[in-house]
Motif scaffolding. Sequence first.
Motif, PDB file in Angstrom:
ATOM      1  N   ASP A   1     -41.776  83.118 -36.848  1.00 26.11           N
ATOM      2  CA  ASP A   1     -41.121  83.868 -35.792  1.00 26.11           C
ATOM      3  C   ASP A   1     -42.097  84.877 -35.194  1.00 26.11           C
ATOM      4  O   ASP A   1     -42.805  85.576 -35.922  1.00 26.11           O
ATOM      5  N   THR A   2     -42.093  84.971 -33.895  1.00 25.13           N
ATOM      6  CA  THR A   2     -42.968  85.902 -33.193  1.00 25.13           C
ATOM      7  C   THR A   2     -42.273  87.248 -33.050  1.00 25.13           C
ATOM      8  O   THR A   2     -41.138  87.322 -32.571  1.00 25.13           O
TER       9      THR A   2
ATOM     10  N   LYS B   1     -41.868  85.710 -19.176  1.00 29.06           N
ATOM     11  CA  LYS B   1     -41.710  84.736 -20.260  1.00 29.06           C
ATOM     12  C   LYS B   1     -42.934  83.835 -20.342  1.00 29.06           C
ATOM     13  O   LYS B   1     -43.432  83.545 -21.436  1.00 29.06           O
ATOM     14  N   GLU B   2     -43.429  83.390 -19.200  1.00 25.84           N
ATOM     15  CA  GLU B   2     -44.629  82.550 -19.168  1.00 25.84           C
ATOM     16  C   GLU B   2     -45.830  83.283 -19.768  1.00 25.84           C
ATOM     17  O   GLU B   2     -46.603  82.702 -20.535  1.00 25.84           O
TER      18      GLU B   2
ATOM     19  N   VAL C   1     -45.755  85.740 -21.985  1.00 23.29           N
ATOM     20  CA  VAL C   1     -45.528  85.857 -23.434  1.00 23.29           C
ATOM     21  C   VAL C   1     -45.816  84.522 -24.106  1.00 23.29           C
ATOM     22  O   VAL C   1     -46.538  84.466 -25.117  1.00 23.29           O
ATOM     23  N   ASP C   2     -45.281  83.433 -23.559  1.00 20.35           N
ATOM     24  CA  ASP C   2     -45.507  82.108 -24.141  1.00 20.35           C
ATOM     25  C   ASP C   2     -46.994  81.767 -24.181  1.00 20.35           C
ATOM     26  O   ASP C   2     -47.490  81.227 -25.169  1.00 20.35           O
ATOM     27  N   GLN C   3     -47.715  82.082 -23.110  1.00 17.94           N
ATOM     28  CA  GLN C   3     -49.154  81.815 -23.052  1.00 17.94           C
ATOM     29  C   GLN C   3     -49.890  82.596 -24.133  1.00 17.94           C
ATOM     30  O   GLN C   3     -50.759  82.060 -24.821  1.00 17.94           O
ATOM     31  N   THR C   4     -49.532  83.869 -24.302  1.00 15.14           N
ATOM     32  CA  THR C   4     -50.188  84.698 -25.314  1.00 15.14           C
ATOM     33  C   THR C   4     -49.887  84.183 -26.723  1.00 15.14           C
ATOM     34  O   THR C   4     -50.788  84.097 -27.560  1.00 15.14           O
ATOM     35  N   VAL C   5     -48.638  83.811 -26.973  1.00 16.10           N
ATOM     36  CA  VAL C   5     -48.273  83.248 -28.283  1.00 16.10           C
ATOM     37  C   VAL C   5     -49.054  81.986 -28.551  1.00 16.10           C
ATOM     38  O   VAL C   5     -49.615  81.789 -29.626  1.00 16.10           O
ATOM     39  N   PHE C   6     -49.148  81.099 -27.553  1.00 14.37           N
ATOM     40  CA  PHE C   6     -49.880  79.838 -27.699  1.00 14.37           C
ATOM     41  C   PHE C   6     -51.354  80.112 -27.983  1.00 14.37           C
ATOM     42  O   PHE C   6     -51.939  79.511 -28.909  1.00 14.37           O
TER      43      PHE C   6
ATOM     44  N   SER D   1     -51.862  81.488 -31.459  1.00 13.43           N
ATOM     45  CA  SER D   1     -51.659  80.439 -32.454  1.00 13.43           C
ATOM     46  C   SER D   1     -52.866  79.515 -32.527  1.00 13.43           C
ATOM     47  O   SER D   1     -53.319  79.135 -33.607  1.00 13.43           O
TER      48      SER D   1
END
Length: 131
Positions: A1-2, A116-117, A119-124, A127
């Motif tokens: 979980d992030t 959201k994009e 955040v998703d990019q940073t999480v990716f 990872s």
Amino acid sequence: DTRIEVKATGDVQAWAPTSRPPKPSWSIGRRLGWDAKANTYASEPLRSAHLYVLCHWRGKDPSPLTPALLELWDFYVIPTRVLNDQHSDRKTLSMSQLKRLLEVGDAIAAEYSTLKEAVDQTVFEESAAGG
């Protein structure tokens, strides 16, 4: 979980005089986090989130304050790794320091519609980098 830590600042504060608006900054210091499994606080201060979302409200008119107008907000996404590597002992991050992170690609600027994009990019990316 992030885990995401969200911090907000504004160009106008209801309690601050308008003749000298505050300089935007965000609290990024390490904290004693809560360990729900152990039902206690962590033994050492740390940044427990994986990333930070810094929010900046650019409204200039204190009357009325209009924080619900999303077009007056800017958002910035920063991996906690960047703060730990470059601002390890810092308790606050100023707008000028944030701009330097943006210039070298260590943070992402976003509008509400693209948050959201970002955040998703940073999480990716974190990872993929093993973070």
